[in-house]
Motif scaffolding. Structure first.
Motif, PDB file in Angstrom:
ATOM      1  N   LYS A  93       0.830  -1.209   0.000  1.00 24.69           N
ATOM      2  CA  LYS A  93       0.000   0.000   0.000  1.00 24.69           C
ATOM      3  C   LYS A  93       0.861   1.254   0.000  1.00 24.69           C
ATOM      4  N   THR A  94       1.946   1.205   0.799  1.00 25.80           N
ATOM      5  CA  THR A  94       2.847   2.356   0.838  1.00 25.80           C
ATOM      6  C   THR A  94       3.491   2.588  -0.519  1.00 25.80           C
ATOM      7  N   LEU A  95       3.925   1.518  -1.137  1.00 26.40           N
ATOM      8  CA  LEU A  95       4.548   1.637  -2.453  1.00 26.40           C
ATOM      9  C   LEU A  95       3.568   2.193  -3.471  1.00 26.40           C
ATOM     10  N   GLU A  96       2.336   1.740  -3.412  1.00 30.85           N
ATOM     11  CA  GLU A  96       1.323   2.235  -4.345  1.00 30.85           C
ATOM     12  C   GLU A  96       1.053   3.719  -4.147  1.00 30.85           C
ATOM     13  N   SER A  97       1.052   4.152  -2.877  1.00 28.99           N
ATOM     14  CA  SER A  97       0.787   5.566  -2.591  1.00 28.99           C
ATOM     15  C   SER A  97       1.926   6.468  -3.046  1.00 28.99           C
ATOM     16  N   GLN A  98       3.123   5.903  -3.185  1.00 28.16           N
ATOM     17  CA  GLN A  98       4.284   6.701  -3.582  1.00 28.16           C
ATOM     18  C   GLN A  98       4.585   6.588  -5.073  1.00 28.16           C
ATOM     19  N   MET A 129       7.626   8.687  -7.481  1.00 27.37           N
ATOM     20  CA  MET A 129       8.818   7.851  -7.507  1.00 27.37           C
ATOM     21  C   MET A 129       9.239   7.593  -8.946  1.00 27.37           C
ATOM     22  N   ASP A 130      10.556   7.648  -9.181  1.00 23.48           N
ATOM     23  CA  ASP A 130      11.027   7.365 -10.534  1.00 23.48           C
ATOM     24  C   ASP A 130      10.850   5.872 -10.831  1.00 23.48           C
ATOM     25  N   GLN A 131      10.761   5.566 -12.116  1.00 20.38           N
ATOM     26  CA  GLN A 131      10.414   4.215 -12.541  1.00 20.38           C
ATOM     27  C   GLN A 131      11.422   3.168 -12.059  1.00 20.38           C
TER      28      GLN A 131
END
Length: 212
Positions: free
Chosen positions: A92-97, A101-103
């Protein structure tokens, strides 16, 4: 004992164990209708019947083993669910960022999360195998304790033939030595110590404490 998929987190699929109950120790639900009364004929001389499953399921030690197995399943579920929740939260945190965030960084973190998810899935599969082995060994111990008692009941009854009750449609209860086996098993052993088998640790027995 089986595994159920609970949720997906980011790129991961996590699993947790469901309740454990050996098939031979389960008691079928009561019939919804009253069975008609049956008048039995005389028991053929020397013919006896026994139900190993009912003897284990009705004995104190059989019930203890079932309860202990359920406790072990609960411990495994708690372990796996904790790790699953951590992976879900990271996803969830990764999705929110994602938007900020660069690819390259996004792909690296997603790959790392996938590695964790794969490791959790492997652990869940191993825990399932461990619980299966634990169940087999624990009820194998009960069977070993019960085997000589069946022979004793057979001889005390003067049997010459012993038939598995589960393969009989109808039989005179007077031929059944299962209650005597349960009584003898309860007098012999009510519980013993065992823990979950660790398949990654060699030589770890399922149990071994003296009967109490």
């Amino acid at each position: 004992m089986t595994l159920k998929t609970l949720a997906a987190a980011g790129c991961a699929a996590a699993v947790a164990l469901s309740g454990a109950a050996p098939a031979f120790a389960q008691v079928p639900p009561p019939a919804t209708t009253t069975a008609p009364q049956v008048t039995h004929g005389a028991v053929p001389p020397g013919l006896c019947i026994v139900s190993v499953e009912a003897a284990i399921g009705g004995s104190a030690v059989g019930k203890f083993v079932q309860t202990r197995l359920q406790q072990l399943v609960g411990q495994v579920n708690a372990e796996l669910n904790g790790e699953r929740t951590t992976i879900e939260n990271e996803g969830k945190t990764l999705e929110s960022q994602r938007a900020t965030m660069d690819q390259n960084t996004l792909e690296q973190r997603a790959a790392a999360l996938q590695v964790k998810a794969n490791a959790l899935q492997r652990k869940a599969q191993q825990r399932e195998r461990e619980l299966q082995v634990t169940e087999q060994k624990a009820f194998g111990r009960v069977g070993e304790e019960m085997e000589p008692l069946i022979r004793q009941a057979y001889q005390a009854k003067g049997c010459s033939v012993l038939v598995n009750r589960n393969s009989v449609i109808l039989a005179n209860p007077a031929a059944d030595i299962t209650p005597q086996v349960v009584t003898a098993l309860n007098a012999k052993i009510t519980q013993f110590t065992f823990d979950r088998e660790r398949l990654d640790q060699q030589g770890n027995p399922a149990g071994g404490a003296a009967p109490r």
